[in-house]
Write an enzyme that holds these catalytic residues in place. Structure first.
Site, mmCIF file in Angstrom:
data_model
loop_
_atom_site.group_PDB
_atom_site.id
_atom_site.type_symbol
_atom_site.label_atom_id
_atom_site.label_comp_id
_atom_site.label_asym_id
_atom_site.label_seq_id
_atom_site.Cartn_x
_atom_site.Cartn_y
_atom_site.Cartn_z
ATOM 1 N N ARG A 127 0.837 -1.206 0.000
ATOM 2 C CA ARG A 127 0.000 0.000 0.000
ATOM 3 C C ARG A 127 0.874 1.260 0.000
ATOM 4 O O ARG A 127 0.574 2.246 0.663
ATOM 5 C CB ARG A 127 -0.965 0.017 1.198
ATOM 6 C CG ARG A 127 -1.877 -1.187 1.259
ATOM 7 C CD ARG A 127 -2.827 -1.264 0.059
ATOM 8 N NE ARG A 127 -3.601 -2.493 0.105
ATOM 9 C CZ ARG A 127 -3.284 -3.617 -0.530
ATOM 10 N NH1 ARG A 127 -2.184 -3.654 -1.272
ATOM 11 N NH2 ARG A 127 -4.028 -4.686 -0.448
ATOM 12 N N GLU A 173 -4.759 3.472 6.078
ATOM 13 C CA GLU A 173 -4.536 3.402 4.631
ATOM 14 C C GLU A 173 -4.839 4.737 3.963
ATOM 15 O O GLU A 173 -4.053 5.192 3.142
ATOM 16 C CB GLU A 173 -5.387 2.290 4.010
ATOM 17 C CG GLU A 173 -4.798 0.910 4.167
ATOM 18 C CD GLU A 173 -5.391 -0.093 3.171
ATOM 19 O OE1 GLU A 173 -5.882 0.348 2.125
ATOM 20 O OE2 GLU A 173 -5.356 -1.294 3.459
ATOM 21 N N SER A 197 -11.058 -0.656 3.423
ATOM 22 C CA SER A 197 -10.196 -0.976 4.561
ATOM 23 C C SER A 197 -9.532 0.300 5.068
ATOM 24 O O SER A 197 -8.859 0.994 4.318
ATOM 25 C CB SER A 197 -9.130 -1.991 4.151
ATOM 26 O OG SER A 197 -9.721 -3.195 3.739
#
Length: 338
Positions: A164, A334, A238
């Site tokens: 990520r 995130e 998420s």
């Protein structure tokens, strides 16, 4: 190039958070970016790059010049004996690209179906799901420098992809605009079915050799069962990264919490399931203000209605402290929190 003033950003972020942009420029081409750079007024202004708004938490109004990336286009660039290279404009929806590629008879992206956001944001986050990451299919991209206005093509090694993560969240953050992305789809197509949820689908259906379209449909079904539709309940998917720890750390945590969900990584480290840890701390279904933890998946924070960015931030921090207190692990968000 279209310039607007006093624009509400609530429709342009999937969490549905209120924020006002003083000025917003709709970018539909590389030439639009160069016009911004060459403008005596806009060229010097601080800038904020906005794609599909699926990876951002807005906690304030935006005095920066907001560049709304809407570059269109989907096409096959090369069709060779070993691979097909496709290109997409940065403003295209990622899921639309996945569906389009299948319509062309091209498999390879189906595991990443229904990931929200735009194509241009995909390399920034190095998006991934069900055993596949963007870097596994990445060929190259075009980006326009916000200082010089020059178009530069970047290849995998230059993008520094991580979990990520990418150079666009590090050294190039806010310094360039991604306009086009190219992906390599290998021939012959090979299914990626090692993920537990997909193994369960094979067992349930009795289909041990699914084609790309079937895997696409399975992934869509799995995601819809677990994750709320942003059009119905505001969210960014998420919210926290799954932390990666050393074998020693993992062994220590297992000794204290034997049931913790963990996955071995190729380099010998272990990925821990952040959602499991959040759930174990009792957060599933809890709410602070108008921001809450989704009842079906503790990794997802949601807008219960009229949430503001500060409420999301407060909830996220409370979860981080709770998980750290029990597991000694600091969860990392995130989305970008602005």
């Amino acid at each position: 190039m279209q310039i607007e003033t006093g624009v509400s950003l609530k429709p342009y972020n999937t969490f549905g958070l209120p924020a006002l942009a003083g000025r917003l420029v709709r970018i539909t081409s590389e030439a639009d970016v160069r016009r911004v750079v060459d403008s005596p007024d806009m060229g010097r202004a601080p800038k904020f790059i906005l794609g599909g708004g699926s990876n951002v938490i807005l906690t304030r109004d935006m005095p920066e010049l907001v560049l709304k990336i809407e570059v269109p286009g989907l096409k096959v660039l090369e069709d060779g004996p070993e691979a097909v290279v496709i290109e997409a404009g940065a403003g295209e929806r990622w899921h639309d690209l996945v569906a389009w590629s299948l319509d062309q008879g091209l498999g390879g992206l189906e595991n990443m179906a229904l990931i929200p956001g735009t194509v241009g944001a995909a390399p920034v986050q190095n998006i991934g799901a069900y055993g596949l990451e963007l870097k596994d299919r990445f060929h190259s991209l075009d980006t326009v420098d916000l200082t010089t206005g020059r178009t530069v093509t970047l290849y995998p090694d230059q993008c520094h992809f991580g979990y990520r993560d990418s150079v666009f969240k590090q050294g190039l953050a806010g310094k360039s605009v991604i306009t086009r992305v190219r992906l390599t789809l290998p021939k012959p197509w090979q299914p990626m079915l090692s993920y537990l949820d997909l193994e369960r689908k094979m067992a349930e259906t009795g289909n041990a050799s699914p084609d790309a379209r079937t895997i696409f449909n399975w992934v869509c079904e799995i995601r819809r069962a677990k994750l709320p539709d942003p059009a119905v309940i505001g969210n960014v998917g998420s919210f926290f990264k799954n932390p990666v720890v050393s074998p020693e750390q993992c062994k220590d945590i297992i000794a204290r919490d034997p049931h913790i969900v963990h996955y071995p990584m190729p380099d010998g480290s272990f990925k821990l399931a952040a959602g499991w840890m959040i759930d174990a701390c009792g957060w599933k279904g809890k709410t602070i203000g108008h921001a809450g933890v989704y009842e079906k998946q503790a990794l997802v924070l949601v807008n219960r209605g009229d949430a503001v960015g500060s409420e999301v931030q407060t909830l996220a921090r409370a979860i981080q402290e709770s998980v750290y207190g029990r597991f000694g692990i600091r969860l990392e968000p995130e989305p970008v929190i602005v």
